[in-house]
Design an enzyme around this catalytic site. Structure first.
Site, PDB file in Angstrom:
ATOM      1  N   SER A   9       0.742  -1.267   0.092  1.00  0.00           N
ATOM      2  CA  SER A   9      -0.114   0.024  -0.014  1.00  0.00           C
ATOM      3  C   SER A   9       1.042   1.220   0.018  1.00  0.00           C
ATOM      4  O   SER A   9       0.139   2.282   0.148  1.00  0.00           O
ATOM      5  CB  SER A   9      -0.768  -0.090   1.258  1.00  0.00           C
ATOM      6  OG  SER A   9      -0.362  -0.141   2.402  1.00  0.00           O
ATOM      7  N   GLY A  10       2.182   1.174  -0.070  1.00  0.00           N
ATOM      8  CA  GLY A  10       3.050   2.124  -0.079  1.00  0.00           C
ATOM      9  C   GLY A  10       3.196   2.770  -1.504  1.00  0.00           C
ATOM     10  O   GLY A  10       2.678   1.917  -2.407  1.00  0.00           O
ATOM     11  N   THR A  12       5.836   2.834  -3.552  1.00  0.00           N
ATOM     12  CA  THR A  12       6.464   1.647  -4.465  1.00  0.00           C
ATOM     13  C   THR A  12       5.630   0.587  -4.571  1.00  0.00           C
ATOM     14  O   THR A  12       5.574  -0.048  -5.634  1.00  0.00           O
ATOM     15  CB  THR A  12       8.042   1.489  -4.109  1.00  0.00           C
ATOM     16  OG1 THR A  12       8.439   2.953  -4.160  1.00  0.00           O
ATOM     17  CG2 THR A  12       8.523   0.805  -4.949  1.00  0.00           C
ATOM     18  N   ARG A  35      -5.029  -2.855   6.211  1.00  0.00           N
ATOM     19  CA  ARG A  35      -6.564  -2.538   6.068  1.00  0.00           C
ATOM     20  C   ARG A  35      -6.726  -2.787   4.510  1.00  0.00           C
ATOM     21  O   ARG A  35      -6.061  -2.661   3.797  1.00  0.00           O
ATOM     22  CB  ARG A  35      -6.918  -1.035   6.612  1.00  0.00           C
ATOM     23  CG  ARG A  35      -6.051  -0.085   5.936  1.00  0.00           C
ATOM     24  CD  ARG A  35      -6.440   1.487   6.448  1.00  0.00           C
ATOM     25  NE  ARG A  35      -5.779   1.488   7.932  1.00  0.00           N
ATOM     26  CZ  ARG A  35      -4.680   1.699   8.136  1.00  0.00           C
ATOM     27  NH1 ARG A  35      -3.819   1.941   7.284  1.00  0.00           N
ATOM     28  NH2 ARG A  35      -4.116   1.701   9.569  1.00  0.00           N
ATOM     29  N   LEU A  70       8.099  -2.803   2.538  1.00  0.00           N
ATOM     30  CA  LEU A  70       7.575  -2.129   3.569  1.00  0.00           C
ATOM     31  C   LEU A  70       8.470  -0.945   4.291  1.00  0.00           C
ATOM     32  O   LEU A  70       9.882  -1.113   4.256  1.00  0.00           O
ATOM     33  CB  LEU A  70       7.307  -3.057   4.655  1.00  0.00           C
ATOM     34  CG  LEU A  70       6.457  -2.648   5.876  1.00  0.00           C
ATOM     35  CD1 LEU A  70       4.981  -2.167   5.663  1.00  0.00           C
ATOM     36  CD2 LEU A  70       6.447  -3.771   6.825  1.00  0.00           C
ATOM     37  N   TYR A 122      19.410   5.304  10.177  1.00  0.00           N
ATOM     38  CA  TYR A 122      18.764   4.879   8.990  1.00  0.00           C
ATOM     39  C   TYR A 122      19.390   3.827   8.134  1.00  0.00           C
ATOM     40  O   TYR A 122      19.231   2.687   8.009  1.00  0.00           O
ATOM     41  CB  TYR A 122      18.017   6.013   8.106  1.00  0.00           C
ATOM     42  CG  TYR A 122      17.353   5.526   6.887  1.00  0.00           C
ATOM     43  CD1 TYR A 122      15.925   5.078   7.091  1.00  0.00           C
ATOM     44  CD2 TYR A 122      17.787   5.230   5.546  1.00  0.00           C
ATOM     45  CE1 TYR A 122      15.229   4.643   6.054  1.00  0.00           C
ATOM     46  CE2 TYR A 122      16.988   5.005   4.687  1.00  0.00           C
ATOM     47  CZ  TYR A 122      15.554   4.678   4.858  1.00  0.00           C
ATOM     48  OH  TYR A 122      14.934   4.215   3.695  1.00  0.00           O
ATOM     49  N   LYS A 126      18.760  -0.323   7.819  1.00  0.00           N
ATOM     50  CA  LYS A 126      18.636  -0.735   6.538  1.00  0.00           C
ATOM     51  C   LYS A 126      19.847  -1.882   6.102  1.00  0.00           C
ATOM     52  O   LYS A 126      19.312  -3.010   5.685  1.00  0.00           O
ATOM     53  CB  LYS A 126      18.767   0.114   5.283  1.00  0.00           C
ATOM     54  CG  LYS A 126      17.548   1.068   5.167  1.00  0.00           C
ATOM     55  CD  LYS A 126      16.408   0.368   4.905  1.00  0.00           C
ATOM     56  CE  LYS A 126      15.089   1.292   4.820  1.00  0.00           C
ATOM     57  NZ  LYS A 126      13.886   0.609   4.503  1.00  0.00           N
TER      58      LYS A 126
END
Length: 214
Positions: A9-10, A12, A35, A70, A122, A126
């Site tokens: 749903s993001g 990308t 959702r 995600l 960050y 990753k």
């Protein structure tokens, strides 16, 4: 073929799902979301899940390839601990279940500069995820490391400013490794990388992402 995705749903992820549904090589696309999000499609199955308890949905994590895109921002997450849970823990749990269920290929959307030894939170997050997924031993593990990502209709003011500054810097030859790429091209590269890089482990740099998404 059958693909299973988290992060669908993001920005990308939405483009990835769209392109997978249009790709005749894939007969089934499974998306795990918090959702309801996607319109009905003959090839699409949408499962509503609690990412805090992904093990409860292990029977739904089945397929030939798993795509993981995600992610959240520190602002949206509210704390570094919460961001780590989404960007690292949820994805690692997803990968672990995929490996247990004998999914042979795992394609991970990461970032330029990912390094578990980095002093930047960050990049460290990753890089740690990349290494922990690699330890699972997928027959094929592909990591894509883009720089800036151009999200259509983004409502993140800081991100818009960052992308504009990057483009200005790129125009005079600076920060080329962080050159922005659109979500459409990035999604195309994620799919292409699955078919192109059949070796056990492959990190796809920004230059390669741009090349295989043309």
């Amino acid at each position: 073929m059958k693909a299973v995705i988290i992060g669908g749903s993001g920005a990308t992820g939405r483009e990835l799902v769209k392109q997978l549904l249009q790709d005749s090589r894939f007969q089934e696309v499974i998306v795990l979301v918090r959702r309801p999000y996607f319109e009905k499609h003959a090839k699409l199955t949408e499962f509503l899940v609690d990412f805090e308890n992904l093990q409860q949905y292990k029977d739904q994590i089945q397929g030939d390839v798993a795509f993981s895109c995600l992610g959240t921002t520190l602002k949206d997450a509210g704390s570094k601990e919460a961001q780590w849970r989404v960007d690292h823990d949820y994805q690692l749990t997803f990968a672990s279940i995929a490996k247990t269920n004998d999914i042979e290929s795992f394609v991970l959307l990461s970032a330029t500069g990912a390094n578990e030894n980095s002093s930047f939170f960050y990049n460290k997050m990753k890089g740690t995820l990349e290494n922990n997924v690699r330890k699972l031993g997928f027959p094929q593990f592909v990591i894509l490391q883009p720089g800036g990502i151009e999200r259509p209709n983004s409502d993140r003011a800081g991100e818009k400013i960052f992308i504009k500054l990057l483009k200005i810097c790129n125009a005079i030859g600076l920060f080329k490794r962080y050159q922005p790429i659109t979500t459409a091209r990035l999604a195309k590269a994620m799919i292409a990388s699955y078919f192109k890089f059949k070796e056990k482990y492959k990190v796809v740099s920004l230059s390669e992402i741009r090349r295989i998404s043309e």
